[in-house]
Scaffold this motif. Structure first.
Motif: not given
Lengths: 90, 239
Positions: A12, A16, A59, B91, B105-106, B165-166, B179-182, B187-188
């Protein structure tokens, strides 16, 4: 942009993540003298070599450990903090 | 942009009668409503071209469809005992028999998104108090803390390429990936799903960002001739 390999989420963008300070051993709560607490609270190593640091992936709300070279800023490896607990248990 | 804040109505008649409302409710003022199991409603139909827009690039606010979550070392076993098929690794997402989505999520945290067919009815039967779940299984309040937007259609990966960006193209990010990302610097959590035969991204962000996220997504889909849609075209049996 610099890429951080997160152990949970994969590679990432570095923006982040938030830096959480060096991984350090807490002095013994019952027996450590004040000087040890002063050292722990106010002093940090300021040399070269590989640092072991806490990093936080914002995130996903996930803390993990990264080993980073202080001179080249290269991230050598990252892992879940469960590894620290295992090391301590050994 | 078409829907600027200045042109939004100050009073929305239906919104005063509902138990809760999404952060975007002013943008939905003139549209037909579809009540959900949360005693609040989402947009039912925007216009007669909903289906075509949904197939290209549709955006809908599903925050008022019940969603919840559980965390703790006992959460996985407890959810499995409730009959939910759980993904084995973090994920990843799975779908239950009635259409609820389970997001892992984890290792120890799961979120559940209500089915669009039963409009979250099954989710509302799950406990929300810590005293009603076993030890080390804690209910989360993501139904209140997180907005749930859905992006549908063939252009979803192109839309997200502008915001995130992912790499979310299907080859790299197949159905069920999370995807836990921006996204647009917020943050989303992004989940790839199939919704009534359409590829879709569920986007979960903090409720306080939902108004911003809505404008960002609606702006981003214009390029692909997309726009807001209602929930009716996403429910099975409505083809």
């Amino acid at each position: 942009m610099k890429i951080m390999p997160c152990p949970l989420n994969g590679p990432r963008n570095i923006n982040e993540f938030v830096y959480g300070g060096e991984v350090s051993e807490l002095p013994d709560v019952a027996t450590a003298p004040d000087s040890d607490w002063a050292e722990h609270t106010f002093y940090a190593y300021n040399g070269t070599g590989i640092a072991r640091e806490w990093w936080y992936h914002v995130a996903s709300g996930y803390w993990f450990v990264a080993e980073r070279h202080r001179v080249t800023d290269e991230i050598i490896r990252t892992y879940d903090p469960a590894v620290l607990a295992e090391e301590k248990a050994q | 942009m078409k829907d600027s804040r200045a042109s939004l109505p100050l009073q929305v008649e239906w919104a005063d009668r509902e138990a809760a409302r999404s952060g975007n409710y002013r943008r939905q003022s003139g549209l037909s409503r579809r009540p959900t199991a949360s005693m609040a409603s989402v947009v039912g139909v925007v216009d007669h071209e909903d289906r075509q827009r949904a197939a290209r690039a549709g955006v809908i606010d599903l925050t008022m469809v019940p969603h919840t979550g559980y965390r703790g070392t006992a959460a996985a076993d407890w959810l499995a005992a409730q009959g939910y098929p759980l993904p084995l690794v973090p994920n990843q997402a799975s779908t239950s028999a009635n259409g609820d989505r389970i997001l892992r999520l984890s290792m120890r945290e799961f979120w559940l998104l209500g089915s669009l067919d039963d409009l979250g009815q099954t989710i509302t039967t799950l406990p929300t108090r810590m005293t009603d779940t076993p030890a080390n299984c804690y209910p989360l309040f993501c139904g209140d803390s997180h907005a749930w937007l859905l992006l549908t259609g063939e252009h979803i990966a192109d839309v997200m390429a502008k915001l995130c960006a992912v790499d979310l193209r299907e080859a790299q990010f197949p159905e069920g990936s999370i995807a836990q990302t921006s996204v647009a610097r917020v943050g989303a959590i992004v989940v790839r799903q199939q919704v009534n035969g359409l590829p879709a991204f569920a986007i979960l962000c903090d409720v306080n960002s939902s108004d911003y996220m809505w404008t960002v997504l609606v702006d981003a889909v214009q390029e692909f001739d997309g726009g807001p849609i209602g929930i009716d075209c996403l429910r099975s049996g409505n083809d």
